[in-house]
Design an enzyme around this catalytic site. Structure first.
Site, PDB file in Angstrom:
ATOM      1  N   ASP A 145      16.582   0.648  -5.394  1.00 49.86           N
ATOM      2  CA  ASP A 145      15.412   0.990  -4.578  1.00 49.86           C
ATOM      3  C   ASP A 145      15.171   2.493  -4.739  1.00 49.86           C
ATOM      4  O   ASP A 145      16.081   3.289  -4.585  1.00 49.86           O
ATOM      5  CB  ASP A 145      15.692   0.634  -3.115  1.00 49.86           C
ATOM      6  N   SER A 152       9.784  -3.973   1.291  1.00 46.04           N
ATOM      7  CA  SER A 152      11.105  -4.492   0.915  1.00 46.04           C
ATOM      8  C   SER A 152      11.347  -5.908   1.423  1.00 46.04           C
ATOM      9  O   SER A 152      12.050  -6.681   0.777  1.00 46.04           O
ATOM     10  CB  SER A 152      12.215  -3.610   1.491  1.00 46.04           C
ATOM     11  N   HIS A 204      19.195  -4.234   7.098  1.00 46.91           N
ATOM     12  CA  HIS A 204      17.965  -3.746   6.485  1.00 46.91           C
ATOM     13  C   HIS A 204      17.251  -4.894   5.769  1.00 46.91           C
ATOM     14  O   HIS A 204      17.870  -5.914   5.446  1.00 46.91           O
ATOM     15  CB  HIS A 204      18.321  -2.631   5.485  1.00 46.91           C
TER      16      HIS A 204
END
Ligand SMILES: *[C@@H]1O[C@H](CO)[C@@H](O)[C@H](O)[C@H]1NC(C)=O
Ligand SMILES: *[C@@H]1O[C@H](CO)[C@@H](O)[C@H](O)[C@H]1NC(C)=O
Ligand SMILES: *[C@@H]1O[C@H](CO)[C@@H](O)[C@H](O)[C@H]1NC(C)=O
Ligand SMILES: *[C@@H]1O[C@H](CO)[C@@H](O)[C@H](O)[C@H]1NC(C)=O
Ligand SMILES: *[C@@H]1O[C@H](CO)[C@@H](O)[C@H](O)[C@H]1NC(C)=O
Ligand SMILES: *[C@@H]1O[C@H](CO)[C@@H](O)[C@H](O)[C@H]1NC(C)=O
Ligand SMILES: *[C@@H]1O[C@H](CO)[C@@H](O)[C@H](O)[C@H]1NC(C)=O
Length: 468
Positions: A68, A118, A179
């Site tokens: 990422d 994401s 996350h």
């Protein structure tokens, strides 16, 4: 028979190679002016390319690295940095990923957004289904923030397919383990921000929706390795953090008063399971003695590698090393998801890299109407921001395609331009797990070679810009 000309070419080539070895520098300004130098290199590469064979073995292990914030400009920068740190010019050096034989492009859009986030993308490359932004582990029929659209729209991930097939599974991240990216591997949630019930609207809790931390310990209770940050979402509200006692922003967030870590420890009592929250405890775990490991090293996300307190927190490399040693003991193989490679190369900001511009981001600065003079700023500083073409307060995920580097069994299926949700289907096909594994049944003439089922399919997806 070798002609005299080809003998000379071969000799010249070997000469350049030797010079490279001796001097440790592959580029010689004088030689670069000679077309023969470049022709020989290209011919050499061509010969190697002609020898590349498709690997149709069964993949025993699957590893997905997710870079990422590590788009192509960052990959280029990292390559140059690596070369320069080794005393070379840099451009000519090779990263490990540069040696992967197959590269594909993946379209990243979410079903309801051109520029993906994401959560929606993780659902695509982990669960094989394109989804809405902000949601994890649910199809596009689910609406962000609407609890009552969860039920019936759950989609499972390749981590679960692998676990169901008897493989060991693991998640290693430098973010909080709740996350968006890691959570799509185990959770079904209409909002990526519902880290604990403390972050959820009261109605959603009443309607029976579950927060991400709770789903981490309940949905797939026997994930072998979980490492990253995010301790505070596991502890009762106001409970002091072990590493930062008395610091309110780091204390527990759970309103249901559950202590999910204690629950995990209790469940693992007879199972060779270890909970660790610091580096020394992690490194003292004997991997051959551990079947389960939960490592939560910070209350929130881990720090960037450059800013990490290396006496208390492990590096990504240290975490991955322990994870693989625990997972590889399973004779049926493993699946491992690794996120956040970016911090390892976040020192992109060395002078030579400023030639490589990001499309947008916080690096855009005008001083008295003109671009900053790079020579007058401290580009060696960790927080230095590479220059960007478009001014934005924070960089965003780009809408452009991302690159997938692949290596191992069936890696050739990752070619051309693909939808992102194609990725786990290829990985599952290669490992004979999940749906469509008919080709693996014995007696099928098109069955892949099971005798050599000891290979790893490794994928690296590089996503341009980090944020969420
Ligand atoms: C689902 O919840 C939303 C509010 O979040 C409400 O507007 C809607 O009517 C509910 N749908 C059903 C079928 O209960
Ligand atoms: C946590 O602390 C705050 C402020 O001190 C207090 O208002 C709240 O009631 C406490 N919550 C719990 C669950 O103890
Ligand atoms: C690491 O965690 C263990 C277990 O809680 C503790 O005994 C030890 O003091 C910690 N080490 C450091 C350096 O904080
Ligand atoms: C690292 O953590 C230790 C233990 O909390 C602390 O004593 C030390 O000051 C920290 N170092 C840095 C550079 O923050
Ligand atoms: C911008 O221009 C003003 C006026 O000429 C000058 O005083 C100032 O130093 C300049 N700022 C920078 C950062 O160059
Ligand atoms: C940029 O800064 C360097 C170092 O201060 C200086 O030598 C150079 O002239 C500057 N270039 C421009 C275009 O201002
Ligand atoms: C053999 O594999 C092919 C290709 O996946 C599949 O179409 C076929 O149904 C399989 N045959 C058997 C008998 O499993």
């Amino acid at each position: 028979m070798m002609t005299k000309q080809s003998t000379i070419k071969a000799a010249t080539f070997i000469f350049y190679c030797l010079l490279w070895l001796v001097q440790g520098k592959p580029l010689f300004p004088e030689k670069e002016k000679d077309p023969e130098y470049w022709n020989l290199w290209a011919q050499h590469t061509l010969v190697k390319a002609l020898k590349v064979e498709r690997n149709t073995n069964i993949a025993k292990n699957l590893i997905l690295f997710l870079g990422d914030g590590m788009g192509i400009p960052t990959v280029t920068a990292a390559r140059i940095l690596r070369g320069q740190l080794n005393g070379h010019f840099g451009e000519e050096s090779q990263l490990e990923m540069d040696k992967f034989p197959y590269v594909a492009l993946s379209k990243t859009y979410n079903t309801n957004a051109q520029v993906a986030d994401s959560a929606g993308t993780a659902t695509a490359y982990l669960c094989g289904v394109k989804a809405n932004e902000g949601t994890v582990g649910v199809s596009a029929a689910a609406v962000r923030g609407q609890c009552n659209t969860t039920q019936g729209n759950e989609v499972t991930s390749i981590l679960k397919w692998a676990k169901d097939a008897g493989k060991s599974v693991g998640i290693v991240t430098t973010t909080r383990v709740t996350h968006a990216t890691p959570s799509a591997a185990y959770a079904h949630c209409v909002d990526r921000d519902w880290y604990s019930d403390g972050e959820m609207p009261a109605e959603a809790v009443q309607e029976g929706c579950k927060d991400l931390a709770r789903q981490l310990v309940e949905n797939i209770p026997n994930i072998n390795v979980i490492m990253g940050g995010g301790r505070k979402y596991m502890f009762p509200k106001n409970m002091s953090d072990v590493e930062y006692p008395g610091e309110k922003r780091h204390s527990g967030t759970r309103k249901d008063r559950r202590n999910l870590i204690q629950e995990w420890i209790d469940r693992m009592k007879d199972k060779r399971g270890y909970y660790v929250w610091n580096k020394s405890d992690l490194l003292s775990v004997n991997p051959s003695d551990a079947d389960y490991l939960l490592g939560l090293f910070e209350p929130g996300d881990l720090s960037y590698d450059l800013e990490r307190n290396s006496s208390t927190d492990p590096s990504l490399t240290e975490m991955v090393d322990v994870a693989i040693k625990i997972l590889m003991k399973n004779p049926k193989g493993f699946y491992l998801l690794v996120e956040g490679l970016a911090p390892m190369v976040s020192d992109v900001d060395q002078k030579p890299f400023t030639a490589i511009l990001y499309g947008n981001g916080p690096g855009f600065k005008l001083i008295n109407g003109s671009r900053v003079n790079i020579s007058t700023v401290d580009y060696q500083e960790n927080n230095y921001q590479a220059q960007a073409a478009v001014p934005l307060r924070m960089e965003t995920h780009g809408g452009e395609d991302v690159a997938i580097f692949s290596k191992g069994p069936m890696a050739h299926l990752l070619h051309g331009v693909q939808e992102q949700n194609y990725i786990p289907h290829v990985m599952a096909y290669a490992a004979c797990i999940g749906q469509n594994k008919k080709h693996c049944s014995s007696g099928n003439s098109s069955a892949p070679s099971a005798t050599k089922a000891s290979f790893t399919l490794a994928l690296l997806i590089v996503i341009p810009l980090l944020l969420c």
